[in-house]
Scaffold this motif. Structure first.
Motif, PDB file in Angstrom:
ATOM      1  N   LEU A  68      -4.411  35.490-107.965  1.00  0.00           N
ATOM      2  CA  LEU A  68      -2.998  35.221-108.113  1.00  0.00           C
ATOM      3  C   LEU A  68      -2.251  36.317-107.363  1.00  0.00           C
ATOM      4  O   LEU A  68      -2.236  37.476-107.785  1.00  0.00           O
ATOM      5  CB  LEU A  68      -2.623  35.221-109.603  1.00  0.00           C
ATOM      6  N   VAL A  93      -1.337  29.725-115.793  1.00  0.00           N
ATOM      7  CA  VAL A  93      -2.389  29.461-114.810  1.00  0.00           C
ATOM      8  C   VAL A  93      -3.768  29.539-115.457  1.00  0.00           C
ATOM      9  O   VAL A  93      -4.617  28.654-115.264  1.00  0.00           O
ATOM     10  CB  VAL A  93      -2.286  30.455-113.630  1.00  0.00           C
ATOM     11  N   GLU A 143      -5.004  26.678-117.515  1.00  0.00           N
ATOM     12  CA  GLU A 143      -5.403  25.468-116.785  1.00  0.00           C
ATOM     13  C   GLU A 143      -6.652  25.642-115.924  1.00  0.00           C
ATOM     14  O   GLU A 143      -7.451  24.715-115.796  1.00  0.00           O
ATOM     15  CB  GLU A 143      -4.243  24.998-115.895  1.00  0.00           C
ATOM     16  N   ILE A 201      -3.680  31.917-104.833  1.00  0.00           N
ATOM     17  CA  ILE A 201      -2.452  31.251-105.271  1.00  0.00           C
ATOM     18  C   ILE A 201      -1.287  32.176-104.973  1.00  0.00           C
ATOM     19  O   ILE A 201      -1.190  33.270-105.535  1.00  0.00           O
ATOM     20  CB  ILE A 201      -2.506  30.926-106.777  1.00  0.00           C
ATOM     21  N   ILE A 229       2.899  28.525-105.985  1.00  0.00           N
ATOM     22  CA  ILE A 229       3.804  28.500-107.127  1.00  0.00           C
ATOM     23  C   ILE A 229       5.128  29.051-106.615  1.00  0.00           C
ATOM     24  O   ILE A 229       5.289  30.250-106.430  1.00  0.00           O
ATOM     25  CB  ILE A 229       3.276  29.327-108.317  1.00  0.00           C
ATOM     26  N   ASP A 231       5.007  24.216-114.537  1.00  0.00           N
ATOM     27  CA  ASP A 231       3.910  23.386-115.029  1.00  0.00           C
ATOM     28  C   ASP A 231       3.431  22.400-113.964  1.00  0.00           C
ATOM     29  O   ASP A 231       2.233  22.093-113.890  1.00  0.00           O
ATOM     30  CB  ASP A 231       4.311  22.639-116.312  1.00  0.00           C
ATOM     31  N   TYR A 275       3.567  22.913-110.587  1.00  0.00           N
ATOM     32  CA  TYR A 275       2.798  23.680-109.612  1.00  0.00           C
ATOM     33  C   TYR A 275       1.374  23.912-110.119  1.00  0.00           C
ATOM     34  O   TYR A 275       0.395  23.718-109.394  1.00  0.00           O
ATOM     35  CB  TYR A 275       3.454  25.033-109.346  1.00  0.00           C
ATOM     36  N   VAL A 276       1.266  24.347-111.376  1.00  0.00           N
ATOM     37  CA  VAL A 276      -0.045  24.695-111.928  1.00  0.00           C
ATOM     38  C   VAL A 276      -0.907  23.447-112.093  1.00  0.00           C
ATOM     39  O   VAL A 276      -2.115  23.463-111.814  1.00  0.00           O
ATOM     40  CB  VAL A 276       0.117  25.442-113.262  1.00  0.00           C
TER      41      VAL A 276
END
Length: 308
Positions: free
Chosen positions: A8, A30, A33, A64, A91, A110, A112-113
């Motif tokens: 990330l 993130v 998920e 990401i 994101i 939510d 984007y993820v």
């Protein structure tokens, strides 16, 4: 992931500093998920490219990018410089969101993820540019959205070097006014897919994506996966006429103006005939003021894989 966690890559200054304040929440959403991730914060301009390139060379399969268009562009540059095998997620947390509009991504954390977690991938083109950087040296830079030369690059350079004490909108307005007073129309010597062409222009946009400048719909016809660059050259009878005309870019009606030329190509080379324009005919590379002419830009089909 072969034992290597996704990365990330967070720009804490994006969105006026909101991204830094939300970083823990973003990480929690993130990881809920897709599982555990490593987190790295950028520290300066250009750092996202360095971090992404290092992550790609370490064998990470997914990076990401959390931030604005500039953060994502830098991350893409780093991944492509390392060979382009690492997947990129996005994101969006910046103020513009121009590239995610082209991709059709809804501006919600939510969403984007969920797109990243879905495992669905989209292979897109990227542009590769060579130009003279601000130190006068030749530089190579990948771009994913839009590279422009002329008025936009001059505005960017003023915004980057000026104060934002009055806010981003005021800073942009002041920079635009200053740029309008100083800009010189470029008489451009171009080579388009090997054929010479002369253009007069206050700004020329070389587009993989459709939007730039926080919502200007400069290339409504652009597709990120067709192996082509859409080039839009914009001229006007005077500086004031160009300033008035530029408002039309937001709805795409600028394409019908008499001073606009549009064409498609795979490679374009640009330099100036008039040296008096060289100091003001500057580049905006995915929103960043990175240098000036001469410029060579070409499309690299299916160069980058996005997890969206």
């Amino acid at each position: 992931m072969g034992g290597v966690k996704p990365l990330l890559l967070v720009n804490p200054k994006a969105g006026g500093g909101k991204t830094g304040r939300m970083a823990s929440e973003i990480r929690r959403v993130v990881e809920r998920e897709i599982g555990e991730v490593d987190v790295v914060f950028t520290e300066h301009r250009g750092n996202a490219a360095e971090i992404a390139e290092r992550a790609a060379r370490e064998g990470r399969e997914l990076v990401i990018a959390v931030g604005g268009d500039g953060t994502f562009s830098e991350a893409a540059h780093g991944v492509l410089r390392a060979g382009g095998k690492t997947r990129l997620g996005i994101i969006g947390q910046g103020t513009g969101g121009d590239f995610r509009k082209t991709l059709g991504l809804e501006h919600r954390l939510d969403r984007y993820v969920a797109a990243i977690a879905s495992g669905h991938e989209r292979v897109v083109d990227a542009g590769k540019a060579r130009f003279r950087n601000r130190d006068g040296k030749e530089e190579e830079r990948w771009f994913v959205n839009i590279l422009s030369a002329g008025m936009g690059g001059l505005v960017d350079s003023y915004v980057a070097s000026g104060s934002r004490a009055l806010g981003g909108t005021a800073a942009y307005f002041l920079a635009s006014t200053k740029a309008l007073l100083r800009v010189v129309r470029g008489h451009l010597r171009c080579t388009i897919d090997g054929k010479p062409e002369a253009l007069a222009s206050y700004m020329i946009a070389i587009c993989n994506g459709r939007y730039f400048g926080s919502g200007m719909h400069v290339a409504p016809m652009a597709l990120v996966d067709d192996g082509k660059l859409e080039v839009v050259s914009m001229d006007a009878p005077s500086k004031l006429a160009f300033a008035a005309f530029s408002r039309k870019i937001y709805d795409g009606s600028h394409l019908r103006a008499p001073g606009v030329r549009h064409f498609t190509c795979e490679k374009i080379e640009i330099d100036l005939e008039n040296e008096d324009a060289r100091d003001t005919f500057l580049l905006d590379v995915d929103g960043e003021p990175l240098g000036g002419l001469p410029l060579s830009a070409e499309i690299a089909p299916r160069a980058l894989t996005l997890r969206i």
